[in-house]
Design an enzyme around this catalytic site. Sequence first.
Site, PDB file in Angstrom:
ATOM      1  N   GLU B  56       0.755  -1.167  -0.097  1.00  0.00           N
ATOM      2  CA  GLU B  56       0.051  -0.096  -0.093  1.00  0.00           C
ATOM      3  C   GLU B  56       0.925   1.088   0.034  1.00  0.00           C
ATOM      4  O   GLU B  56       1.578   1.250   1.004  1.00  0.00           O
ATOM      5  CB  GLU B  56      -0.961   0.024   1.246  1.00  0.00           C
ATOM      6  CG  GLU B  56      -2.416   0.319   1.078  1.00  0.00           C
ATOM      7  CD  GLU B  56      -2.825   0.397   2.571  1.00  0.00           C
ATOM      8  OE1 GLU B  56      -3.307   1.711   2.770  1.00  0.00           O
ATOM      9  OE2 GLU B  56      -3.043  -0.587   3.376  1.00  0.00           O
ATOM     10  N   ASP B  67      -5.345   9.198   9.887  1.00  0.00           N
ATOM     11  CA  ASP B  67      -4.310   8.795  10.296  1.00  0.00           C
ATOM     12  C   ASP B  67      -3.758   9.352  11.599  1.00  0.00           C
ATOM     13  O   ASP B  67      -4.124  10.382  12.036  1.00  0.00           O
ATOM     14  CB  ASP B  67      -3.352   8.955   9.217  1.00  0.00           C
ATOM     15  CG  ASP B  67      -3.265   8.244   7.790  1.00  0.00           C
ATOM     16  OD1 ASP B  67      -3.054   7.041   8.262  1.00  0.00           O
ATOM     17  OD2 ASP B  67      -3.445   8.768   7.007  1.00  0.00           O
TER      18      ASP B  67
END
Lengths: 418, 271
Positions: B56, B67
């Site tokens: 990824e 995040d």
Amino acid sequence: MIKGVAALEKSRKKSRPSSPSLPDYRGYFGEFGGRFVSETLMPALLELEDAFKTAWRNPDFRKEFHEMLAEYSGRPTPLYLAEALSREMGGARIWLKREDLNHTGAHKITNAVGQALLARQMGKSRLIAETGAGQHGVATATVAAKLGFSCQIYMGSEDVRRQALNVFRMKLLGAVVSPVDLGGRTLKDAISEALRDWSRTVGETHYLLGTAFGPHPFPLMVRTFQSVIGQEARRQFMKRVGSLPDALVACVGGGSNAIGLLHPFIKDAGVRMFGVEAGGIAISPGLHAARFAGGSVGVLQGTRTYVLQDRDGQIENTHSVSAGLDYSAVGPELAYYRGTGRIVFDSVGDDEALAAFRTLSRTEGIIPALESSHAVAYALRLAKTLPRDRNILVNLSGRGDKDVMEVSRLLEEKGEKL
Amino acid sequence: MKSGRSMRRGSLSRGSFKRGVTPPALIPYLVAGDPDLDTTRRYLRLAASSGVFAVELGVPFSDPTADGPVIQEAARRSLRHETALPELLDWLGTIPKEELPPLYLMTYFNLFHHMGVEAFCKKARETGRVAGVVIPDLSFEDARGYRSIFRSFGVNLVGFVSPTTPADRARKIVREARGFVYYVGLMGTTGSALSLTGSIREKVGAMREWTSLPVCLGFGVSEPRMAREILEFSDGVIVGSRLVREEETPGRWEKTFLEFVAACRKAEPQS
């Protein structure tokens, strides 16, 4: 004026097939809006949408909402004719919708009351919120104190510095204030942190978003609660003047005070509408927050709307003298009405806003919030172009007590004395 | 069961697995350009030669709302030298295919939107280096208008399922997913602490019944041992923050990465 009327007719035709059913079932106002969030938050948004729709259909909920606004926040807020200010400008009459007289000093409390009552109904025990100028943080901390929620407020560390008074108020009200040291350290970064918190704690926490922004159903919900402003103003104007105002002016950060005032007048073709963004120092990247002037369509923090972004699609930092307008994106419904031409947008820079801040204080004995000073400044411009029998209504969204220290610092910097 | 598993993995493979070595069912997450693109290229080559499932590859965005602090910080480092999406695709096009693992580009929707979803897909197909995309803030609902574009260009749009997703919703998401299903093991942002509860095992198990795609678990996988344990019940494991933390120091990144590879190989069903 004839030219103005023709433009009005045109805008009315264009905006006709619009308003009552917006947003659509997916949370879109035309091409703007949506729910661009992580899957962790989606079920919570769907639940919130259901809860809100059910509550708003329930007369008991509405009754409780309006009672709390009346008894706790002091609504309805007055409609005030600023005679001395109007005389000085020598043009149209300027009226102020005195949202600054709400409990806690701004229109923000109205939405906070609505969402907190909803959160209680949903069985949540904790409220979180982002805040820029601190007014929404104070409003959230206030309703949390009153209704018995625990409360955490995210605030960019730059805003913590320039809005120290509001930080202290929030703490006094029992909230935890978490400074956010990311990005430009302002409202956008506080929203990101609040979203992160919410995705960890979504079971017990309600995210009390303070403006008509973010993922559906927030823009709809915040508009619905804040529409009290426009509904009152309409009634008050009809009673005092016997007709509707010729023009409405509101400042636009995320856009809750603007859509709250404007939405109840959307179908009144004779009422012109103006949204005022923060022009900052200059319309150049990083120096302003005028999304419609310097931005393009993008997706930020849950919604598709006008965003200040660079050529790579990275979000630009913003600047405005007022923390509450210092934000890179704008509410999706306002983006929609800009597209239809129903609402006209312009910007007012730091200096012009500061001048209006002083003018209103001096002529009327009303110290406006720096955010609202942008709307006042624009109304002063507009008033000069209109005859004396015309009426301009400005949403005085908040009071300026929170800003006096910052303004005093700025004036000192410029070497100006009062 | 075992043969079913390798069949599932097959849908991800683009033929770059190293022959004769059991491919570790690992998807490491890398932030492109952290600390610089040359280092990213070295990491990708090592990942390719280890035969990982896929990588990824994170494209830095200024406002990464899903995040945690580690990946936010890495994105900020990378943004200093402007790792823009179109240029990143050009750059990938210059790397020989055998040096690249199957690549899933991960970033927030604004970057695709800004470039134009169709323009992105076109370019991704031209370079022939992109297997799919992972977009945490493109909800199942808002993806409706874009899914067909990704499909028509053969770009897999990964489906996200989280612990808060009700079963009937998860079933719909899984049905529309392409490439693999990303099961977010915990509520929160990347880099929080994951604990492997019975409910996670059950949910992953249920999803594997609904799809022939690999169901991969990510968020909060901090130890090789944990990765191995996850592979007992899921088809793949995604490791993000734990590796991103080491990205700045190549030696440490490689060591940690190989530890995960080794642990995941041990978990492999022997075919």
